[in-house]
Design a protein around this motif. Structure first.
Motif, PDB file in Angstrom:
ATOM      1  N   MET A 142       0.823  -1.207   0.000  1.00 35.44           N
ATOM      2  CA  MET A 142       0.000   0.000   0.000  1.00 35.44           C
ATOM      3  C   MET A 142       0.859   1.261   0.000  1.00 35.44           C
ATOM      4  O   MET A 142       0.505   2.246  -0.635  1.00 35.44           O
ATOM      5  CB  MET A 142      -0.921   0.003   1.238  1.00 35.44           C
ATOM      6  CG  MET A 142      -2.154  -0.841   1.059  1.00 35.44           C
ATOM      7  SD  MET A 142      -3.133  -0.275  -0.349  1.00 35.44           S
ATOM      8  CE  MET A 142      -3.146  -1.726  -1.357  1.00 35.44           C
ATOM      9  N   GLU A 143       1.992   1.212   0.715  1.00 35.15           N
ATOM     10  CA  GLU A 143       2.898   2.362   0.690  1.00 35.15           C
ATOM     11  C   GLU A 143       3.317   2.644  -0.745  1.00 35.15           C
ATOM     12  O   GLU A 143       3.309   3.794  -1.186  1.00 35.15           O
ATOM     13  CB  GLU A 143       4.157   2.046   1.502  1.00 35.15           C
ATOM     14  CG  GLU A 143       4.046   2.334   2.970  1.00 35.15           C
ATOM     15  CD  GLU A 143       5.418   2.287   3.609  1.00 35.15           C
ATOM     16  OE1 GLU A 143       6.151   1.308   3.364  1.00 35.15           O
ATOM     17  OE2 GLU A 143       5.744   3.229   4.347  1.00 35.15           O
ATOM     18  N   ALA A 144       3.683   1.589  -1.458  1.00 38.75           N
ATOM     19  CA  ALA A 144       4.114   1.764  -2.843  1.00 38.75           C
ATOM     20  C   ALA A 144       2.951   2.240  -3.706  1.00 38.75           C
ATOM     21  O   ALA A 144       3.093   3.149  -4.526  1.00 38.75           O
ATOM     22  CB  ALA A 144       4.673   0.443  -3.377  1.00 38.75           C
ATOM     23  N   PHE A 145       1.778   1.659  -3.466  1.00 38.93           N
ATOM     24  CA  PHE A 145       0.606   2.029  -4.255  1.00 38.93           C
ATOM     25  C   PHE A 145       0.235   3.491  -4.015  1.00 38.93           C
ATOM     26  O   PHE A 145      -0.025   4.242  -4.956  1.00 38.93           O
ATOM     27  CB  PHE A 145      -0.561   1.108  -3.902  1.00 38.93           C
ATOM     28  CG  PHE A 145      -1.846   1.489  -4.569  1.00 38.93           C
ATOM     29  CD1 PHE A 145      -2.060   1.209  -5.908  1.00 38.93           C
ATOM     30  CD2 PHE A 145      -2.837   2.161  -3.856  1.00 38.93           C
ATOM     31  CE1 PHE A 145      -3.239   1.579  -6.519  1.00 38.93           C
ATOM     32  CE2 PHE A 145      -4.023   2.541  -4.461  1.00 38.93           C
ATOM     33  CZ  PHE A 145      -4.230   2.244  -5.801  1.00 38.93           C
ATOM     34  N   PHE A 146       0.221   3.903  -2.742  1.00 42.03           N
ATOM     35  CA  PHE A 146      -0.128   5.298  -2.425  1.00 42.03           C
ATOM     36  C   PHE A 146       0.855   6.251  -3.099  1.00 42.03           C
ATOM     37  O   PHE A 146       0.462   7.291  -3.633  1.00 42.03           O
ATOM     38  CB  PHE A 146      -0.079   5.541  -0.917  1.00 42.03           C
ATOM     39  CG  PHE A 146      -1.181   4.889  -0.144  1.00 42.03           C
ATOM     40  CD1 PHE A 146      -2.319   4.410  -0.784  1.00 42.03           C
ATOM     41  CD2 PHE A 146      -1.085   4.756   1.234  1.00 42.03           C
ATOM     42  CE1 PHE A 146      -3.339   3.810  -0.056  1.00 42.03           C
ATOM     43  CE2 PHE A 146      -2.102   4.162   1.957  1.00 42.03           C
ATOM     44  CZ  PHE A 146      -3.225   3.681   1.311  1.00 42.03           C
ATOM     45  N   ALA A 147       2.143   5.881  -3.051  1.00 37.90           N
ATOM     46  CA  ALA A 147       3.154   6.763  -3.632  1.00 37.90           C
ATOM     47  C   ALA A 147       2.880   6.965  -5.114  1.00 37.90           C
ATOM     48  O   ALA A 147       2.949   8.082  -5.631  1.00 37.90           O
ATOM     49  CB  ALA A 147       4.541   6.163  -3.415  1.00 37.90           C
TER      50      ALA A 147
END
Lengths: 183, 462
Positions: B317-322
């Motif tokens: 999710m961190e990667a997706f949000f970024a």
């Protein structure tokens, strides 16, 4: 009334030893039928059946609730007092009572006060610490912390008289019935 | 704690044939009569040497100042904060086992909760050292406490860093209370069994005159359950507040709403890995396979797998949000995290935390004690790397290229970290030598015969 028992003035109570919780429960019922109301049991593990049978009441949760509420009021009150009354600081016109940022500390103090009340309340209601107690002087009582179950008819029971209690407890399936000397 | 209606077969949580007597004797003997194993002396000796490393590192820091560490602008939060978060996280499994599993009536927790709670306490002690030293002038750390002072000042109640002070100190206090309350009946058992007078007195002081009265047990159990109920939201709040230290800031890679749940899951994940790391050698050395059965290890492995998957979800999710935010700084953060100066730490972290636990899907691996031990160690390394990635990569590379810089820990950073291992292990060694590492009175409640047949079993045994 019969003549006072010769040991009555220095007898703390009468203690019977059992090898199982089931025998202890039977003995409690027997003691109740004999009219004893202030009996105390000693068990190596917590047993709800026993405290139910003895009809114990437990006020601890009320104290803990009060402790938690006190903690919440202290936590929020302190922050409100600091931010609004004692040291108001106007930062760009933002409200002084910025309550959402006061929630975490309010919560932590709620838990802290409630937990301290739980432990100190439990100890205080149980009358602990009390390093010595007359039952400790009974031979074999050290097994109450291992595998034996004990029933005490204490001297402060209104129906107590040492001979009667000895006789009543001898009618149960006990290993041994002994007088507990008063220190 | 008395037997609930629905429970797993007891043969899985305690080996068959045990009675009230045998359970009590087996655990008290480790403390009272058994000769101290040679391994204990060796282990404690090594731990003691590491404590010396800790003391030297602290002394050097206090004498020379915080400049002996590698921290500088822009990376002001180096190893000290990484280690703080790592140790606090490890502590959380102890509370989870002792409190949450108690509330869920998971009887298998009984044989592991005592030393898991001890682990919590010692891990929090290690964690506390870091922020205390990181303030720079630890002798003024009491300024963080709201006390009436002649400067007429208050701490900043709106800052997550101050929330942290309250959260961690409350956590340390409640963990200590919970642990001590659990110990009281067992200290009484030790008092009654101890042969030598000084030990009788010492254990007696600790037991406070506990005599197992039914009236006392009633309040005791209520207190124990209430503490569990209080500790459960507390443990979640502690790591949430720790994550808010990061999430409330505006640094790319920190300013994310997923941080609280993702930190809490990571904490439980690393904590259970640490419980496995400790339980596997302990049960072997002290012959406790009857009490800490394979069933326990498998259950813990399942929790490691489940929380590990939540952590992996967090990374995803961190990667997706970024990417989805279309925020150039967040996207730069992601690219830098994976391919920048510290890129290798990110890939190592994914290897340790995302890949390694996948082996736990297989029952064969979950039943293999050595494999579990190795996986637990790798997870511990992975969780340390996670905090390194979060703290260092984000700080070293934020908005303006003019304020980018790298961070390299010095030997004093490492000395302090290694030293806390010494403190943790030394305390743990003392604990298993002098206190019952398994809760005796709770094990008694697991004796299969329960209340009714205990007597017959006793007689058979005698």
């Amino acid at each position: 009334m019969s003549a006072p028992h010769k040991h009555a003035h220095r007898c703390f109570g009468v203690l019977a030893e059992y090898t199982s919780g089931a025998e202890l429960l039977e003995a409690i019922e027997h003691g109740k039928r004999a009219g004893y109301t202030k009996m105390e049991a000693y068990t190596p593990l917590p047993m709800h059946e026993v405290s139910h049978a003895l009809g114990h009441e437990n006020d601890l949760p009320k104290f803990v609730l009060a402790g938690g509420i006190l903690g919440a009021c202290t936590g929020f009150g302190m922050q409100y007092y600091a931010a609004v009354i004692h040291y108001p600081l106007n930062v760009g016109g933002r409200p002084l009572n910025s309550w959402p940022s006061f929630i975490p500390i309010t919560f932590e103090l709620t838990i802290l006060f409630a937990a301290l009340t739980t432990v100190l309340g439990m100890l205080a209601l149980n009358g602990l610490p009390r390093p010595h107690h007359p039952v400790f002087s009974v031979p074999g009582f050290e097994n109450a912390s291992r595998d034996r179950f004990f029933l005490l008819v204490p001297h402060y029971d209104p129906k107590f008289d040492a001979d009667g209690a000895l006789a009543a407890l001898r009618e149960t399936r006990s290993l041994a019935v002994q007088e507990v000397p008063h220190p | 704690m008395s037997a609930p209606a629905h429970k797993p077969p007891l043969s899985e949580v305690i080996a068959p044939g045990h009675t009230l007597t045998s359970v009590s004797e087996k655990i008290t003997k480790i403390v009272l009569t058994r000769a101290t194993p040679r391994g204990w002396y060796i282990g404690f000796g090594i731990a003691f040497l590491l404590v010396m490393v800790l003391l030297v590192s602290i002394t050097k820091l206090l004498v020379s100042g915080i400049g002996v560490w590698g921290v500088n602008v822009p990376v002001g939060w180096g190893l000290a904060i990484i280690n703080f978060v790592w140790w606090i996280g490890i502590g959380h499994a102890g509370t989870l086992i002792s409190a949450i599993l108690l509330l869920f009536r998971q009887q298998w927790r009984t044989s592991i909760n005592r030393f898991a709670e001890a682990m919590t306490l010692f891990a929090v002690a290690c964690a506390g050292i870091f922020p205390l030293l990181h303030v720079g002038r630890p002798w003024l750390a009491y300024w963080l406490v709201p006390y009436p002072n002649t400067m007429s000042l208050w701490p900043q109640f709106r800052s997550p860093l101050l929330w942290d002070v309250f959260a961690v100190s409350t956590y340390a206090t409640v963990s200590a209370l919970f642990w001590y309350v659990g110990l009281i009946p067992d200290l009484a058992a030790l008092r009654d069994r101890a042969k030598s007078k000084p030990w009788k007195i010492l254990y007696g002081i600790g037991a406070m005159g506990w005599r197992g009265a039914a009236r006392h047990w009633e309040r005791y159990e209520t207190a124990y359950l209430l503490l569990a109920g209080l500790a459960t939201p507390l443990v979640i709040s502690v790591h949430t507040v720790v994550s808010l230290d990061f999430a409330v800031s505006v640094i790319p890679g920190w300013h994310a709403t997923i941080f609280p749940p993702y930190f809490v899951a990571g904490a439980i994940y690393s904590g259970f890995a640490m419980v496995l790391t400790l339980a596997i050698p302990l049960r072997k050395i002290y012959g406790l396979q009857d009490f800490i059965t394979l069933h326990h290890l498998q259950n813990m492995a399942k929790i490691v797998l489940a929380t590990g998957m939540i952590v992996v979800y967090g990374y995803t999710m961190e990667a997706f949000f970024a990417w989805y935010s279309a925020n150039p700084y967040e996207q730069a953060m992601l690219a830098n995290r994976a391919f920048g100066y510290y890129g290798w730490t990110y890939w190592c972290l994914l290897g340790c935390n995302a890949l390694t636990p996948q082996f736990l899907w297989f029952k064969k691996v979950r039943s293999n004690v050595v494999a579990l031990f190795v996986i637990a160690l790798i997870v511990n390394v992975g969780m340390w790397l996670e905090r390194f990635v979060i703290v260092v990569t984000s700080l070293s590379h934020d908005y303006l290229p003019s304020s980018w810089d790298t961070y390299t820990p010095t030997k004093w950073d490492w000395g302090l970290y290694v030293g806390t291992f010494g403190l943790f292990l030394a305390l743990l060694f003392l604990f298993i030598r002098f206190l019952p590492m398994i809760s005796i009175f709770e094990m008694r409640t697991l004796v299969p015969s329960g209340v009714a047949e205990a007597a017959e079993k006793d007689e058979e045994h005698a």
